[in-house]
Design a protein around this motif. Structure first.
Motif, mmCIF file in Angstrom:
data_model
loop_
_atom_site.group_PDB
_atom_site.id
_atom_site.type_symbol
_atom_site.label_atom_id
_atom_site.label_comp_id
_atom_site.label_asym_id
_atom_site.label_seq_id
_atom_site.Cartn_x
_atom_site.Cartn_y
_atom_site.Cartn_z
ATOM 1 N N ASN A 29 20.626 120.916 62.894
ATOM 2 C CA ASN A 29 20.602 121.439 61.529
ATOM 3 C C ASN A 29 20.012 120.453 60.541
ATOM 4 O OD1 ASN A 29 21.624 123.959 62.088
ATOM 5 N ND2 ASN A 29 23.750 123.299 61.841
ATOM 6 N N VAL A 30 20.014 119.178 60.861
ATOM 7 C CA VAL A 30 19.408 118.175 59.989
ATOM 8 C C VAL A 30 17.937 117.975 60.338
ATOM 9 C CG1 VAL A 30 19.447 115.731 59.373
ATOM 10 C CG2 VAL A 30 21.575 117.003 59.528
ATOM 11 N N ILE A 31 17.639 117.889 61.619
ATOM 12 C CA ILE A 31 16.276 117.578 62.055
ATOM 13 C C ILE A 31 15.313 118.732 61.797
ATOM 14 C CG2 ILE A 31 14.861 117.121 64.091
ATOM 15 C CD1 ILE A 31 17.096 115.379 65.126
ATOM 16 N N ALA A 32 15.722 119.954 62.066
ATOM 17 C CA ALA A 32 14.813 121.086 61.921
ATOM 18 C C ALA A 32 14.310 121.250 60.482
ATOM 19 C CB ALA A 32 15.476 122.357 62.425
ATOM 20 N N PRO A 33 15.182 121.269 59.465
ATOM 21 C CA PRO A 33 14.650 121.387 58.108
ATOM 22 C C PRO A 33 13.800 120.183 57.705
ATOM 23 C CG PRO A 33 16.962 121.949 58.128
ATOM 24 C CD PRO A 33 16.637 121.404 59.477
ATOM 25 N N THR A 34 14.155 119.007 58.184
ATOM 26 C CA THR A 34 13.365 117.821 57.866
ATOM 27 C C THR A 34 11.969 117.952 58.446
ATOM 28 O OG1 THR A 34 15.381 116.505 57.913
ATOM 29 C CG2 THR A 34 13.312 115.310 58.035
ATOM 30 N N THR A 35 11.880 118.440 59.660
ATOM 31 C CA THR A 35 10.577 118.628 60.297
ATOM 32 C C THR A 35 9.751 119.662 59.547
ATOM 33 O OG1 THR A 35 11.605 118.123 62.410
ATOM 34 C CG2 THR A 35 9.456 119.174 62.478
ATOM 35 N N VAL A 36 10.386 120.745 59.155
ATOM 36 C CA VAL A 36 9.669 121.796 58.427
ATOM 37 C C VAL A 36 9.175 121.269 57.084
ATOM 38 C CG1 VAL A 36 9.948 124.031 57.283
ATOM 39 C CG2 VAL A 36 10.857 123.688 59.569
ATOM 40 N N VAL A 37 10.022 120.557 56.367
ATOM 41 C CA VAL A 37 9.625 120.015 55.060
ATOM 42 C C VAL A 37 8.485 119.017 55.224
ATOM 43 C CG1 VAL A 37 10.408 118.558 53.156
ATOM 44 C CG2 VAL A 37 11.821 120.446 53.926
ATOM 45 N N THR A 38 8.583 118.137 56.212
ATOM 46 C CA THR A 38 7.526 117.151 56.433
ATOM 47 C C THR A 38 6.215 117.832 56.802
ATOM 48 O OG1 THR A 38 9.183 115.576 57.205
ATOM 49 C CG2 THR A 38 6.894 115.092 57.743
ATOM 50 N N THR A 39 6.291 118.850 57.645
ATOM 51 C CA THR A 39 5.083 119.575 58.035
ATOM 52 C C THR A 39 4.447 120.259 56.841
ATOM 53 O OG1 THR A 39 6.064 119.955 60.211
ATOM 54 C CG2 THR A 39 4.189 121.330 59.595
ATOM 55 N N LEU A 40 5.260 120.909 56.015
ATOM 56 C CA LEU A 40 4.711 121.581 54.839
ATOM 57 C C LEU A 40 4.118 120.585 53.849
ATOM 58 C CD1 LEU A 40 7.345 124.373 54.187
ATOM 59 C CD2 LEU A 40 4.986 124.648 54.950
ATOM 60 N N LEU A 41 4.794 119.461 53.651
ATOM 61 C CA LEU A 41 4.244 118.455 52.745
ATOM 62 C C LEU A 41 2.917 117.904 53.263
ATOM 63 C CD1 LEU A 41 7.370 116.439 51.590
ATOM 64 C CD2 LEU A 41 6.001 118.043 50.271
ATOM 65 N N PHE A 42 2.841 117.671 54.576
ATOM 66 C CA PHE A 42 1.589 117.178 55.133
ATOM 67 C C PHE A 42 0.486 118.218 54.970
ATOM 68 C CE2 PHE A 42 -1.489 116.548 58.532
ATOM 69 C CZ PHE A 42 -1.845 115.243 58.285
ATOM 70 N N TYR A 43 0.801 119.494 55.219
ATOM 71 C CA TYR A 43 -0.202 120.549 55.087
ATOM 72 C C TYR A 43 -0.694 120.660 53.644
ATOM 73 C CZ TYR A 43 -2.262 125.145 54.665
ATOM 74 O OH TYR A 43 -3.107 126.164 54.371
ATOM 75 N N PHE A 44 0.251 120.730 52.692
ATOM 76 C CA PHE A 44 -0.155 120.835 51.295
ATOM 77 C C PHE A 44 -0.904 119.579 50.846
ATOM 78 C CE2 PHE A 44 3.363 124.019 50.889
ATOM 79 C CZ PHE A 44 2.526 125.084 50.613
ATOM 80 N N GLY A 45 -0.498 118.437 51.344
ATOM 81 C CA GLY A 45 -1.219 117.211 51.019
ATOM 82 C C GLY A 45 -2.630 117.226 51.557
ATOM 83 N N GLN A 46 -2.799 117.711 52.781
ATOM 84 C CA GLN A 46 -4.126 117.797 53.384
ATOM 85 C C GLN A 46 -5.027 118.751 52.597
ATOM 86 O OE1 GLN A 46 -5.238 116.174 56.148
ATOM 87 N NE2 GLN A 46 -7.224 117.171 56.157
ATOM 88 N N VAL A 47 -4.498 119.918 52.266
ATOM 89 C CA VAL A 47 -5.298 120.913 51.551
ATOM 90 C C VAL A 47 -5.647 120.433 50.139
ATOM 91 C CG1 VAL A 47 -5.253 123.242 50.572
ATOM 92 C CG2 VAL A 47 -4.450 122.850 52.898
ATOM 93 N N ALA A 48 -4.646 119.920 49.414
ATOM 94 C CA ALA A 48 -4.899 119.481 48.037
ATOM 95 C C ALA A 48 -5.830 118.273 47.998
ATOM 96 C CB ALA A 48 -3.573 119.134 47.350
ATOM 97 N N THR A 49 -5.634 117.343 48.916
ATOM 98 C CA THR A 49 -6.479 116.147 48.933
ATOM 99 C C THR A 49 -7.898 116.491 49.346
ATOM 100 O OG1 THR A 49 -4.522 114.888 49.520
ATOM 101 C CG2 THR A 49 -6.619 113.792 49.800
ATOM 102 N N THR A 50 -8.036 117.375 50.322
ATOM 103 C CA THR A 50 -9.378 117.797 50.733
ATOM 104 C C THR A 50 -10.109 118.458 49.572
ATOM 105 O OG1 THR A 50 -8.624 118.100 53.005
ATOM 106 C CG2 THR A 50 -10.668 119.202 52.382
#
Length: 117
Positions: A29-50
């Motif tokens: 319950n701790v790891i799964a939301p952390t993974t999802v949040v990190t993945t979404l932040l990386f995706y949005f960071g990639q798109v916005a930075t690109t």
């Protein structure tokens, strides 16, 4: 001779297995939301930075950003939608509070909803 009643196995034999299962469930319950949040932040960071670097004519591969920098750019890209979502939640909560206050007013008739004379 006194008959010996059959007894069920002691619940302590199942306690370690259920304890391990509960600990794994809590960890999941701790790891799964952390993974999802990190993945979404990386995706949005990639798109916005690109998009930002493409506007200036710089290829993102040339900049060689680290994972932490991408995550920080992702946080920057996620703030505006989160602020809008927070404002909408506050407006819904305020409307709910006002409606409950109006309906629980002692000067209203419970059946018709009109004022009591």
């Amino acid at each position: 001779m006194i008959p010996v009643p059959e007894t069920e196995p002691a619940p302590e034999t199942e306690a370690p297995a259920s304890s391990v299962r509960e600990r794994l469930w809590a960890l999941a319950n701790v790891i799964a939301p952390t993974t999802v949040v990190t993945t979404l932040l990386f995706y949005f960071g990639q798109v916005a930075t690109t998009a930002r670097f493409r506007y200036f004519g710089v290829y993102l591969e040339m900049v060689d950003l680290t994972l932490q920098e991408m995550l920080l750019y992702g946080v920057e890209a996620v703030y505006p939608p989160l602020i809008v979502l927070a404002i909408l939640c506050l407006l819904v909560l305020a409307a709910h509070t006002v409606i409950r206050w109006l309906l629980s007013s002692p000067q209203r008739d419970a059946v018709t909803g009109g004022s009591v004379s």
